[in-house]
Motif scaffolding. Structure first.
Motif, PDB file in Angstrom:
ATOM      1  N   ASN A  43       0.824  -1.205   0.000  1.00  0.00           N
ATOM      2  CA  ASN A  43       0.000   0.000   0.000  1.00  0.00           C
ATOM      3  C   ASN A  43       0.863   1.262   0.000  1.00  0.00           C
ATOM      4  O   ASN A  43       0.551   2.248  -0.683  1.00  0.00           O
ATOM      5  CB  ASN A  43      -0.922   0.000   1.224  1.00  0.00           C
ATOM      6  N   ASP A  44       1.950   1.253   0.754  1.00  0.00           N
ATOM      7  CA  ASP A  44       2.894   2.385   0.727  1.00  0.00           C
ATOM      8  C   ASP A  44       3.285   2.719  -0.703  1.00  0.00           C
ATOM      9  O   ASP A  44       3.261   3.887  -1.130  1.00  0.00           O
ATOM     10  CB  ASP A  44       4.169   2.029   1.509  1.00  0.00           C
ATOM     11  N   ASN A  45       3.679   1.697  -1.435  1.00  0.00           N
ATOM     12  CA  ASN A  45       4.232   1.916  -2.770  1.00  0.00           C
ATOM     13  C   ASN A  45       3.156   2.125  -3.828  1.00  0.00           C
ATOM     14  O   ASN A  45       3.397   2.851  -4.803  1.00  0.00           O
ATOM     15  CB  ASN A  45       5.149   0.744  -3.129  1.00  0.00           C
ATOM     16  N   LEU A  46       1.996   1.508  -3.648  1.00  0.00           N
ATOM     17  CA  LEU A  46       0.867   1.804  -4.532  1.00  0.00           C
ATOM     18  C   LEU A  46       0.541   3.300  -4.444  1.00  0.00           C
ATOM     19  O   LEU A  46       0.406   3.989  -5.460  1.00  0.00           O
ATOM     20  CB  LEU A  46      -0.331   0.958  -4.133  1.00  0.00           C
ATOM     21  N   VAL A 178       3.721  -1.513  -9.550  1.00  0.00           N
ATOM     22  CA  VAL A 178       3.047  -1.902 -10.797  1.00  0.00           C
ATOM     23  C   VAL A 178       1.563  -1.552 -10.733  1.00  0.00           C
ATOM     24  O   VAL A 178       0.995  -0.961 -11.673  1.00  0.00           O
ATOM     25  CB  VAL A 178       3.242  -3.411 -11.054  1.00  0.00           C
ATOM     26  N   ALA A 179       0.921  -1.898  -9.607  1.00  0.00           N
ATOM     27  CA  ALA A 179      -0.512  -1.615  -9.470  1.00  0.00           C
ATOM     28  C   ALA A 179      -0.778  -0.113  -9.493  1.00  0.00           C
ATOM     29  O   ALA A 179      -1.723   0.360 -10.149  1.00  0.00           O
ATOM     30  CB  ALA A 179      -1.044  -2.228  -8.183  1.00  0.00           C
ATOM     31  N   GLY A 180       0.059   0.663  -8.796  1.00  0.00           N
ATOM     32  CA  GLY A 180      -0.139   2.111  -8.784  1.00  0.00           C
ATOM     33  C   GLY A 180      -0.028   2.717 -10.168  1.00  0.00           C
ATOM     34  O   GLY A 180      -0.850   3.555 -10.557  1.00  0.00           O
ATOM     35  N   GLY A 181       0.970   2.281 -10.940  1.00  0.00           N
ATOM     36  CA  GLY A 181       1.146   2.810 -12.289  1.00  0.00           C
ATOM     37  C   GLY A 181       0.019   2.429 -13.227  1.00  0.00           C
ATOM     38  O   GLY A 181      -0.430   3.246 -14.051  1.00  0.00           O
ATOM     39  N   LEU A 182      -0.468   1.197 -13.118  1.00  0.00           N
ATOM     40  CA  LEU A 182      -1.538   0.739 -14.006  1.00  0.00           C
ATOM     41  C   LEU A 182      -2.881   1.380 -13.654  1.00  0.00           C
ATOM     42  O   LEU A 182      -3.629   1.810 -14.528  1.00  0.00           O
ATOM     43  CB  LEU A 182      -1.655  -0.788 -13.933  1.00  0.00           C
ATOM     44  N   GLY A 190      -9.130   6.468 -13.247  1.00  0.00           N
ATOM     45  CA  GLY A 190      -7.856   6.123 -12.614  1.00  0.00           C
ATOM     46  C   GLY A 190      -7.741   6.613 -11.190  1.00  0.00           C
ATOM     47  O   GLY A 190      -7.378   5.850 -10.281  1.00  0.00           O
ATOM     48  N   HIS A 191      -8.055   7.891 -10.953  1.00  0.00           N
ATOM     49  CA  HIS A 191      -7.892   8.458  -9.617  1.00  0.00           C
ATOM     50  C   HIS A 191      -8.821   7.799  -8.618  1.00  0.00           C
ATOM     51  O   HIS A 191      -8.417   7.485  -7.485  1.00  0.00           O
ATOM     52  CB  HIS A 191      -8.137   9.971  -9.655  1.00  0.00           C
ATOM     53  N   THR A 192     -10.057   7.580  -9.016  1.00  0.00           N
ATOM     54  CA  THR A 192     -11.021   6.927  -8.128  1.00  0.00           C
ATOM     55  C   THR A 192     -10.601   5.489  -7.841  1.00  0.00           C
ATOM     56  O   THR A 192     -10.709   5.011  -6.700  1.00  0.00           O
ATOM     57  CB  THR A 192     -12.428   6.950  -8.758  1.00  0.00           C
ATOM     58  N   THR A 193     -10.112   4.803  -8.848  1.00  0.00           N
ATOM     59  CA  THR A 193      -9.692   3.407  -8.671  1.00  0.00           C
ATOM     60  C   THR A 193      -8.527   3.317  -7.695  1.00  0.00           C
ATOM     61  O   THR A 193      -8.493   2.435  -6.826  1.00  0.00           O
ATOM     62  CB  THR A 193      -9.289   2.788 -10.019  1.00  0.00           C
TER      63      THR A 193
END
Length: 650
Positions: A43-46, A178-182, A190-193
């Motif tokens: 979660n930190d990195n996402l 990876v999840a944060g970038g995608l 994107g922002h809501t997701t």
């Protein structure tokens, strides 16, 4: 909080052996903790990567240019480690660790709810605030993470547990990035997701944390010092009381310096050196993370499930070798247009770069895991979390220093490959300096190599070696490397009482002096050395360490067990006079007679190196501890003889 989980106390670490470290994932004392820290790291990195991408590519504000976004976000995340680590270490020592974990996860949920508003509204100040708060979250969790494991894992599980956590952390970092970038790039949503994903990850982590069994406080009477500066200094002084622990803290901080150099240069390496696009930069991160994970998991296999700090020099050597080779592999790549992942993978020269990156990170895993395990095992339990908190501060300072030095080198005209070369050479110098300051690392490395590449060394009964407290190890004397093999068998340092003449043997004499072995001579030959040996032996036992003696008084000349001398009794009596009742543990080295380092009936030692072939099979049988008052030279001789017989028949 449900009553059934809130009141459950953790069971003592089991004494049975699991097949490997992955078995811990089926046990309640470890699995919920592992997945809790995994979700937090992810979660930190996402959050951080999605925020960085959003500021860099999607939003435009004058006061935070895209080129500065990553630097500002990283600095805000690291700042709490400098400000609050000392406080978090105190809180972890003072309170139940499970309650601390659940508090931190509750805090994460609150922060992510605020961050969700920031993502949906595209509000950068709110997200910058949440970046700082997530740094606070990680600062609070760090000491808990490393102080929890020594209380629920025994010594044989500690390396594997740390390897699993290290592997899990880097996999979580990779998946979070990876999840944060995608997710942030999804058109329109994107922002809501990202907002929903951050909240869901925080809730998942809190749900898993509910199943972590209670782990009691180690210093519940501690009075909190809220001044971070004076407390940090106090923690460093506490760590410095055990010089091996303190210099291990510096060694770990250097590893973070080393890793930060490479991680910070991946975008430039991908674009300017390898001529790849964003997918290539992501591939480098994947390769680096997999290497760290594999190296972390290999530690348990290579250490025979002990805390084996002999792997640290091996890791340091690999880090330097492959970072230097990365310079040679990348410095002369021909210029080309920016290429995608498929075109990049099609060029053979790029495979060498990826192999170097994978191997240097693998060896970084071998370097770091034993150091973390050593700090956990040898730190005073009541101060363990505070020492780990001090390490987090040092880590942050070293990472900041790496950014400043890398920036200065780039400003001075260094290329990215040249920075890798500089880092590899600096690593060799720093490692050599640390290993000369703390020779235990080098000694353990020599013992580790000898027991795996010179001999095939099998230990039976090593569970009889005490993990704490004083003990006298009594072993037969077969060769010039008996002490080296005993070092390899014990996760703790051993002080040896040895014939003074062995110190004259080239190389081995230097090695035993480095190991602070205690020379002893016959009383008639050198009464001063004789008495000094027993004084030093008593001091070793008084300080709660392991003392090894070869009661035969010299290396056997015919391969047979010789009569035991009375020195063992004098050591016991001297220890009793100082109030120390140290148990005596009989040991027997088997199948070593006739090997290169032993004598042979018709010839001396160390002639004809391959007279028994390569990888000669030898063993050590460790017997159960005897109360010192029951020991006589003859009874001890009989015990060692019985262990020798067991070794011959097995």
């Amino acid at each position: 909080m449900s009553p059934d989980t809130a009141s459950t106390s953790v069971a003592p670490a089991p004494t049975h052996e699991d097949p490997n470290q992955f078995a811990l994932l089926r046990q309640r004392r470890f699995a919920p903790f592992f997945w809790t820290q995994f979700s937090g790291a992810a979660n930190d990195n996402l959050f951080k990567f999605a925020f960085t991408v959003m500021v860099t590519y999607q939003l435009s504000v004058d006061w935070l240019p895209p080129a500065m976004a990553g630097l500002v976000i990283g600095a805000l995340f690291i700042l709490p480690f400098l400000l609050f680590s000392a406080t978090s270490g105190q809180l972890t020592d003072k309170y139940d660790k499970t309650k601390m974990i659940r508090f931190v996860k509750n805090l994460e949920i609150a922060i992510m709810l605020v961050a969700a508003v920031g993502f949906i509204a595209g509000n950068i100040p709110i997200l910058l605030l949440c970046t700082f708060l997530m740094g606070v979250h990680s600062t609070l969790f760090g000491p808990v993470k490393f102080a929890y494991m020594p209380q629920v894992l025994n010594e044989r599980e500690l390396t594997g547990g740390n390897g699993m956590v290290e592997m899990g952390t880097f996999v979580a970092i990779l998946l979070g990035n990876v999840a944060g970038g995608l997710l942030v790039a999804l058109p329109g949503i994107g922002h809501t997701t990202v907002a929903v994903a951050c909240v869901v990850a925080a809730l998942a982590g809190r749900a898993v944390a509910q199943f972590i069994p209670s782990v009691p406080a180690t210093d519940p009477g501690l009075t909190i010092n809220w001044n971070p500066f004076t407390e940090t200094w106090r923690n460093l002084k506490l760590a410095h009381e055990n010089i091996v622990v303190f210099r291990s803290l510096l060694g770990i901080s250097w590893m973070w310096f080393f890793g930060a150099v490479f991680l910070s240069q991946f975008p430039s390496l991908a674009k300017n050196v390898l001529h790849g696009n964003e997918q290539v930069a992501s591939l480098l991160l994947v390769v680096f993370s997999i290497g760290i994970g594999v190296g972390s998991l290999l530690c348990e296999v290579l250490s025979r499930r002990h805390v084996e700090i002999g792997l640290v020099p091996l890791g340091a050597i690999g880090m330097s070798v492959f970072s230097i080779d990365l310079y040679f592999a990348s410095r002369s790549l021909p210029p080309s247009e920016i290429m995608g992942l498929a075109a990049f993978m099609a060029q053979g020269a790029h495979w060498r770069v990826m192999l170097d990156l994978a191997l240097l990170s693998l060896f970084a895993g071998l370097y770091s895991v034993p150091m973390y395990a050593l700090i956990q095992m040898r730190s005073q339990p009541t101060h363990r979390a505070r020492i780990i908190a001090a390490n987090n501060i040092l880590n942050a300072l070293f990472m900041i220093g790496s950014s400043l030095i890398a920036g200065a080198l780039l400003g001075a005209g260094f290329t990215v490959p040249q920075i890798f070369l500089f880092t590899g050479l600096a690593n060799a110098v720093v490692a050599f300096y640390i290993f000369m300051l703390v020779p235990e690392y080098l000694l353990r490395f020599i013992a580790w190599v000898s027991s795996r590449f010179v001999y095939r060394f099998k230990v039976q009964g090593d569970e009889n070696l005490p993990s704490t407290g004083a003990a006298i190890l009594a072993c037969n004397h077969v060769s010039f490397v008996d002490a080296v093999l005993l070092m390899a068998a014990s996760p703790r340092p051993i002080y040896f009482v040895m014939d003074h003449r062995i110190f004259r043997v080239p190389v081995l004499g230097w090695l035993f002096r480095l190991a602070k072995a205690i020379p002893i001579a016959p009383y008639k030959e050198d009464p001063k050395t004789y008495e000094a040996a027993f004084d030093r032996a008593a001091q070793v036992l008084r300080e709660g360490d392991l003392l090894a003696i070869f009661p035969e008084g010299g290396i056997t000349k015919d391969g047979q067990l010789q009569e035991f001398k009375g020195g063992i009794m004098k050591i016991i009596e001297r220890a009793k006079a100082e109030g120390v009742e140290a148990p005596v543990i009989p040991m027997a080295l088997t199948n070593l007679w006739g090997s290169y380092f032993s004598r042979i009936e018709k010839g001396g030692a160390m002639v004809r190196p391959f007279r028994r072939g390569m990888f000669s099979r030898v063993g050590l049988n460790v017997g159960r501890a005897w109360a010192s008052k029951a020991v006589t030279p003859q009874s001890l001789h009989d015990q060692v003889a019985a262990l020798l017989q067991e070794g011959a028949s097995s």
